[in-house]
Design a protein around this motif. Structure first.
Motif, PDB file in Angstrom:
ATOM      1  N   GLY A  51     -24.776  -5.708 -52.322  1.00 56.40           N
ATOM      2  CA  GLY A  51     -25.850  -4.820 -52.771  1.00 56.40           C
ATOM      3  C   GLY A  51     -25.894  -3.483 -52.053  1.00 56.40           C
ATOM      4  N   GLU A  52     -24.934  -2.631 -52.375  1.00 54.42           N
ATOM      5  CA  GLU A  52     -24.950  -1.293 -51.772  1.00 54.42           C
ATOM      6  C   GLU A  52     -25.345  -0.270 -52.819  1.00 54.42           C
ATOM      7  OE1 GLU A  52     -21.156  -0.540 -50.013  1.00 54.42           O
ATOM      8  OE2 GLU A  52     -21.574  -1.799 -48.274  1.00 54.42           O
ATOM      9  N   GLU A 111     -31.704  -4.044 -41.944  1.00 56.83           N
ATOM     10  CA  GLU A 111     -31.591  -4.020 -43.394  1.00 56.83           C
ATOM     11  C   GLU A 111     -30.760  -2.869 -43.945  1.00 56.83           C
ATOM     12  OE1 GLU A 111     -32.376  -6.369 -45.323  1.00 56.83           O
ATOM     13  OE2 GLU A 111     -33.647  -7.610 -44.054  1.00 56.83           O
ATOM     14  N   VAL A 131     -32.521  -3.753 -49.121  1.00 50.24           N
ATOM     15  CA  VAL A 131     -31.960  -2.614 -49.848  1.00 50.24           C
ATOM     16  C   VAL A 131     -31.828  -2.917 -51.346  1.00 50.24           C
ATOM     17  CG1 VAL A 131     -29.516  -3.189 -49.539  1.00 50.24           C
ATOM     18  CG2 VAL A 131     -30.207  -0.785 -49.663  1.00 50.24           C
ATOM     19  N   CYS A 132     -31.824  -4.199 -51.718  1.00 51.36           N
ATOM     20  CA  CYS A 132     -31.691  -4.555 -53.134  1.00 51.36           C
ATOM     21  C   CYS A 132     -32.949  -4.236 -53.941  1.00 51.36           C
ATOM     22  CB  CYS A 132     -31.294  -6.014 -53.299  1.00 51.36           C
ATOM     23  SG  CYS A 132     -29.586  -6.277 -52.850  1.00 51.36           S
ATOM     24  N   ARG A 167     -38.298 -11.862 -42.640  1.00 53.82           N
ATOM     25  CA  ARG A 167     -39.224 -10.744 -42.746  1.00 53.82           C
ATOM     26  C   ARG A 167     -40.092 -10.956 -43.961  1.00 53.82           C
ATOM     27  NH1 ARG A 167     -38.916  -7.524 -38.101  1.00 53.82           N
ATOM     28  NH2 ARG A 167     -36.773  -7.282 -37.519  1.00 53.82           N
ATOM     29  N   CYS A 168     -41.127 -11.696 -43.795  1.00 51.05           N
ATOM     30  CA  CYS A 168     -42.138 -11.943 -44.818  1.00 51.05           C
ATOM     31  C   CYS A 168     -41.814 -13.080 -45.770  1.00 51.05           C
ATOM     32  CB  CYS A 168     -42.474 -10.720 -45.656  1.00 51.05           C
ATOM     33  SG  CYS A 168     -44.069 -10.936 -46.453  1.00 51.05           S
ATOM     34  N   GLY A 201     -31.568 -11.966 -50.442  1.00 54.63           N
ATOM     35  CA  GLY A 201     -32.327 -11.579 -49.273  1.00 54.63           C
ATOM     36  C   GLY A 201     -31.773 -10.336 -48.618  1.00 54.63           C
ATOM     37  N   ALA A 202     -31.940  -9.193 -49.279  1.00 52.86           N
ATOM     38  CA  ALA A 202     -31.545  -7.919 -48.688  1.00 52.86           C
ATOM     39  C   ALA A 202     -32.572  -6.894 -49.146  1.00 52.86           C
ATOM     40  CB  ALA A 202     -30.145  -7.517 -49.121  1.00 52.86           C
ATOM     41  N   PHE A 216     -23.107 -10.252 -46.231  1.00 54.98           N
ATOM     42  CA  PHE A 216     -24.034  -9.140 -46.490  1.00 54.98           C
ATOM     43  C   PHE A 216     -25.460  -9.645 -46.640  1.00 54.98           C
ATOM     44  CE2 PHE A 216     -26.369  -6.273 -49.281  1.00 54.98           C
ATOM     45  CZ  PHE A 216     -26.110  -5.037 -48.721  1.00 54.98           C
ATOM     46  N   PHE A 217     -25.623 -10.708 -47.405  1.00 50.56           N
ATOM     47  CA  PHE A 217     -26.968 -11.193 -47.706  1.00 50.56           C
ATOM     48  C   PHE A 217     -27.468 -12.141 -46.620  1.00 50.56           C
ATOM     49  CE2 PHE A 217     -25.394  -9.897 -51.883  1.00 50.56           C
ATOM     50  CZ  PHE A 217     -26.438  -9.084 -52.281  1.00 50.56           C
ATOM     51  N   LYS A 218     -28.713 -11.947 -46.283  1.00 50.27           N
ATOM     52  CA  LYS A 218     -29.365 -12.716 -45.222  1.00 50.27           C
ATOM     53  C   LYS A 218     -29.377 -14.222 -45.472  1.00 50.27           C
ATOM     54  CE  LYS A 218     -31.461 -10.241 -42.032  1.00 50.27           C
ATOM     55  NZ  LYS A 218     -32.375  -9.220 -42.545  1.00 50.27           N
ATOM     56  N   ALA A 219     -29.369 -14.589 -46.760  1.00 48.16           N
ATOM     57  CA  ALA A 219     -29.620 -15.984 -47.119  1.00 48.16           C
ATOM     58  C   ALA A 219     -28.531 -16.942 -46.631  1.00 48.16           C
ATOM     59  CB  ALA A 219     -29.763 -16.100 -48.639  1.00 48.16           C
ATOM     60  N   CYS A 240     -27.786  -1.001 -45.223  1.00 44.22           N
ATOM     61  CA  CYS A 240     -26.561  -1.637 -45.704  1.00 44.22           C
ATOM     62  C   CYS A 240     -25.349  -1.091 -44.981  1.00 44.22           C
ATOM     63  CB  CYS A 240     -26.430  -1.481 -47.212  1.00 44.22           C
ATOM     64  SG  CYS A 240     -25.893   0.149 -47.730  1.00 44.22           S
ATOM     65  N   GLN A 264     -25.612 -19.761 -53.078  1.00 40.40           N
ATOM     66  CA  GLN A 264     -26.890 -20.383 -52.708  1.00 40.40           C
ATOM     67  C   GLN A 264     -26.858 -21.885 -52.962  1.00 40.40           C
ATOM     68  OE1 GLN A 264     -29.294 -17.728 -54.880  1.00 40.40           O
ATOM     69  NE2 GLN A 264     -30.040 -16.662 -53.075  1.00 40.40           N
ATOM     70  N   ASP A 303     -40.579  -6.004 -49.294  1.00 35.33           N
ATOM     71  CA  ASP A 303     -41.469  -5.259 -48.431  1.00 35.33           C
ATOM     72  C   ASP A 303     -42.334  -6.230 -47.620  1.00 35.33           C
ATOM     73  OD1 ASP A 303     -43.293  -3.543 -47.407  1.00 35.33           O
ATOM     74  OD2 ASP A 303     -43.838  -2.610 -49.312  1.00 35.33           O
TER      75      ASP A 303
END
Lengths: 621, 165
Positions: A323-324, A477, A307-308, B131-132, A304-305, B74-77, A479, B40, A223
């Motif tokens: 992560g769905e 974000e 929705v997770c 984002r943060c 880093g999602a 899928f993951f931003k990282a 998914c 990672q 958040d």
């Protein structure tokens, strides 16, 4: 004491003996310098300050006499780096390496470095102690209290302040049913956003069929604007662990996971260290405190999602999948991680558990409102004077948090709205500032408690633009599993783009509301079903601002680039030429000591002239 | 002849890559559930996730390549292309946004032609937005190679970037 050398604690008596021996070894009159090493202070240069203290103490040969403690976050991040001198508890703020020799010298002489004390902006008086600063005075620091006083990398520090006594009590004096009952009666509700009663969740998980169960700590604080979970895990990792062990025991789980954001490296390393130390003492692992209960915890770094943060998506990610979220006709307390009963709670929720067990449900449920008990940590950020983390009892009005603790709006500007609950929450206007922080009351207002981000906005913030900000965030974000969320958020973004660039139509407002309904009804998880909240609340409370964009083609807050113009106020312009030099488009021209002029045909509306002018001579409208 | 040498050189680099990836995979003892952590670590080693590394992971862990790829995208990282020498991360979380985080991004675009996700032509900087970062009190916030620079402004930005070559 290094980890390898410690003896396993074979029973509760051994834990108490250890606690006594740690306390006895400590001298209450010992000079200690507590330097906040939370992420906020580190970003302001706390590591350089710490190094300067180490060098100064070595230079004076005082390393043995004065202890340096790298504590967790104190919360008042705006004023960092923070340093507290014990035993006098002198509170220094905005400390820089060059101040260090003066602090050490004054401390040795029993004096105070006046200019580093906090000055109360209301009275102009210098304040000596942390707890007398208005920012702290209005708070009730139960969960977050020890964060700034102990060294998070030393389990002995936590044990010295009573750490793991709740675990000892839960293991030896309470049945698992009694633990669950205590948590239920306390009224504790999930601090991650949903506000589901924690005890009820534990009970469902306890009752679910299956020999193997899991507990999971959600530290995937996605958040934007919220960072209390990060600070807790960094500063008091053992309280989170203690809560998890108690929960696991009550539920009958022998394995736990901490799912933490990879963007939080300090939280990862402090939690990892805490686990190693607890293992060494036998507070984790086999036969904890001789009770026969086994429990182990591992750390999993998220990718880093946003929705997770949703339970089923988080668990999919823990399994090494994308992560769905899935449909939750069967809840994760029955079929969660690896299809086994799984109890997921947020960092702050777990950290509340030792308090409840130690001091009892009857004490805990005295704090707060009828349906929201205990305290809540908020991150008070945005256009507010005192930014930082604040812990307050539930039920306190929003106004008290923003104006008493937060010290009002930056630069004396006018308050416009506060955004709570992050991208799933909404905007709360000035007329509702009397609202108490309470799960249900905030939901009634169209927002939500969420994980505790509180972003303050002033008159210079455009609400349409903010709504677009959140929609852009959610568009990235989402998914993509549910069509209404994937496509609907996109369409809302397009409509908002139209409005903020002056191409909006009045029908667009209804279109936004209709899309919001579709999202709410047609999405599997809360990301989609609550995605429209920022748009809906901005429409509900700031409809005039939308109309100004659509009908008058104006942005009243002066934020939407397409709808504003920059001009020079000749009477105020001193002809200092700074804007002329800085303008990247060469749109500003003028001579020394004569008012500058902006050529609107060339101006790219980047706002640099507005930022650099020291005489408020650039007008944005 | 020259082309041959090049391909030998490339082969050598690839082999060394593959050894490093193997060493990382070994650390995970065949656990497929730790795929995200594994990727990672690969990214930390190479500064991005190379295609060959994904193929190697897929083969050694017996996971379809499509699944490794889906996680990596899928993951931003994760980045699938190499990044510049210095990584600039500008926070565009709500708190930084309210305090003008976008101005920093605009300025990087104006001055260096650097857009989010992009790398400067000379390979000096890569820009990412996040984002943060959880240091909201210091917004607008920028991180360069892991070092936090709080309360950033357009003026401060120039001075700060100068020390990264």
């Amino acid at each position: 004491m290094s980890i390898e050398q410690v003896d396993r604690l074979v029973d509760v008596a051994a834990l108490e003996r250890l606690r006594q021996s740690i306390i006895e070894k400590r001298n209450p009159f010992q000079l200690r310098l507590r330097i906040c090493n939370g992420t906020g202070c580190l970003a302001s240069g706390a590591d350089e300050v710490t190094a300067a203290f180490e060098a100064e103490l070595t230079r004076r040969g005082l390393s043995a006499e004065i202890n340096l403690v790298k504590s967790g976050c104190h919360g008042f991040c705006e004023k960092g780096p923070l340093v507290v001198v014990e035993p006098q508890e002198t509170f220094y703020q905005r400390v820089k390496p060059e101040h260090v020799p003066a602090i050490v010298a004054a401390t040795l002489d029993g004096k105070i470095v006046e200019e580093l004390l906090y000055v109360d902006p209301a009275t102009g008086e210098r304040i000596l102690h942390e707890q007398e600063v208005p920012f702290y005075r209005g708070q009730t620091r139960l969960v977050f209290g020890s964060n700034g006083t102990i060294d998070p990398t030393q389990i002995e520090d936590y044990i010295a302040i009573g750490g793991y006594s709740a675990l000892a009590k839960a293991l030896t004096q309470m049945s698992t049913a009694e633990i669950i009952d205590e948590v239920k009666r306390s009224g504790l509700r999930g601090r991650g956003g949903g506000g589901f009663p924690t005890g009820v969740k534990w009970e469902s998980c306890r009752r679910a069929d299956g020999d193997i169960k899991y507990v999971v700590c959600n530290a995937d604080e996605g958040d934007p604007g919220a960072y209390m979970d990060r600070s807790l895990l960094e500063g008091t990792p053992h309280a989170v662990l203690e809560g998890m062990i108690i929960g696991a025991h009550a539920i009958g789980a022998h394995e736990g996971y901490i799912y933490v954001r990879n963007e939080y490296p300090l939280a990862v390393s402090n939690a990892r260290r805490a686990i190693e130390q607890a293992m060494a003492y036998g507070l984790l692992g086999k036969d904890i405190l001789g009770s026969g209960f086994d429990f182990k915890v591992s750390i999993n770094r998220g990718g880093g999602a946003f929705v997770c943060g949703e339970s089923s998506a988080l668990m999919a990610s823990l399994e090494g999948q994308v992560g769905e979220p899935r449909a939750k006709y069967v809840h994760t307390v029955e079929k969660g991680l690896w299809d086994r009963p799984t109890c997921l709670n947020n960092v702050e929720t777990w950290a509340n558990v030792p308090l409840i067990i130690n001091r009892g449900a009857d004490w805990y449920n005295q704090i707060g409102t009828e349906k929201s008990k205990g305290t809540k940590i908020f991150s008070l950020v945005g256009k507010v004077n005192n930014t930082g983390l604040v812990e307050v009892p539930m039920g306190i009005p929003l106004r008290d948090i923003i104006f008493d603790i937060g010290g009002g709006i930056l630069d004396g500007k006018k308050f416009k709205a506060v955004q709570t609950g992050g991208p799933s929450g909404g905007f709360i206007p000035e007329s509702l500032l009397h609202l108490p922080v309470d799960f249900d009351r905030l939901t009634e207002a169209g927002s939500m408690m969420g994980s505790g981000a509180m972003i303050v906005m002033d008159e210079g913030t455009c609400m349409v633009n903010m709504a677009k900000f959140f929609i852009d965030f959610l568009e990235e974000e989402s998914c993509g599993k549910c069509v209404p969320c994937r496509e609907g958020i996109d369409r809302m973004g397009e409509v908002l783009e139209r409005i903020t660039t002056g191409k909006g139509r009045m029908e667009d407002l209804e279109l936004l509301e209709a899309l919001a309904d579709t999202l709410r009804l047609g999405s599997l998880c809360a990301l989609g079903s609550t995605a429209a909240n920022p748009v809906l609340t901005s429409l509900r409370y700031f409809r005039d601002e939308y109309i100004a964009h659509v009908v008058d083609k104006k942005c009243p807050a002066g934020e939407c680039q397409a709808l504003i113009q920059y001009s020079i106020i000749s009477e105020k312009c001193t002809g200092c030429m700074v804007c002329v030099r800085e303008c990247p488009s060469h749109a500003v021209t003028g001579k020394r000591r004569e008012p500058a002029v902006i050529d609107l045909a060339v101006c790219s509306k980047c706002g640099v002239c507005y930022d650099v002018c020291r005489f408020d001579a650039v007008k944005r409208a | 002849m020259a082309a041959e040498m090049d391909s030998e050189k490339v082969q050598g680099i690839l082999e060394r890559h593959s050894e490093r990836v193997n060493a990382i995979i070994d650390g995970y003892e065949g656990r497929k559930d730790l795929m995200i952590s594994l990727l990672q670590d690969v990214q930390a080693e190479f500064n991005y996730v190379p295609r060959d590394a994904m193929v190697q992971i897929s083969q050694r862990l017996d996971v379809p390549l499509s699944q490794v790829f889906s996680i990596a995208t899928f993951f931003k990282a994760f980045n699938l292309t190499p990044r510049g020498r210095h990584l600039i991360t500008v926070c565009d979380g709500t708190a930084c946004h309210v305090r003008g985080g976008l101005r920093l991004i605009d300025k990087l675009d104006r001055d260096l032609g650097l857009t989010p996700g992009g790398t400067t032509e000379d390979g000096r900087f890569t820009l990412e937005t996040v984002r943060c970062l959880g240091a909201c009190a210091l917004g607008p916030l920028m991180v360069i190679d892991g070092k936090y620079h709080g309360q950033m402004s357009s003026n401060k930005l120039d001075r700060t970037l100068r020390s990264y070559t």
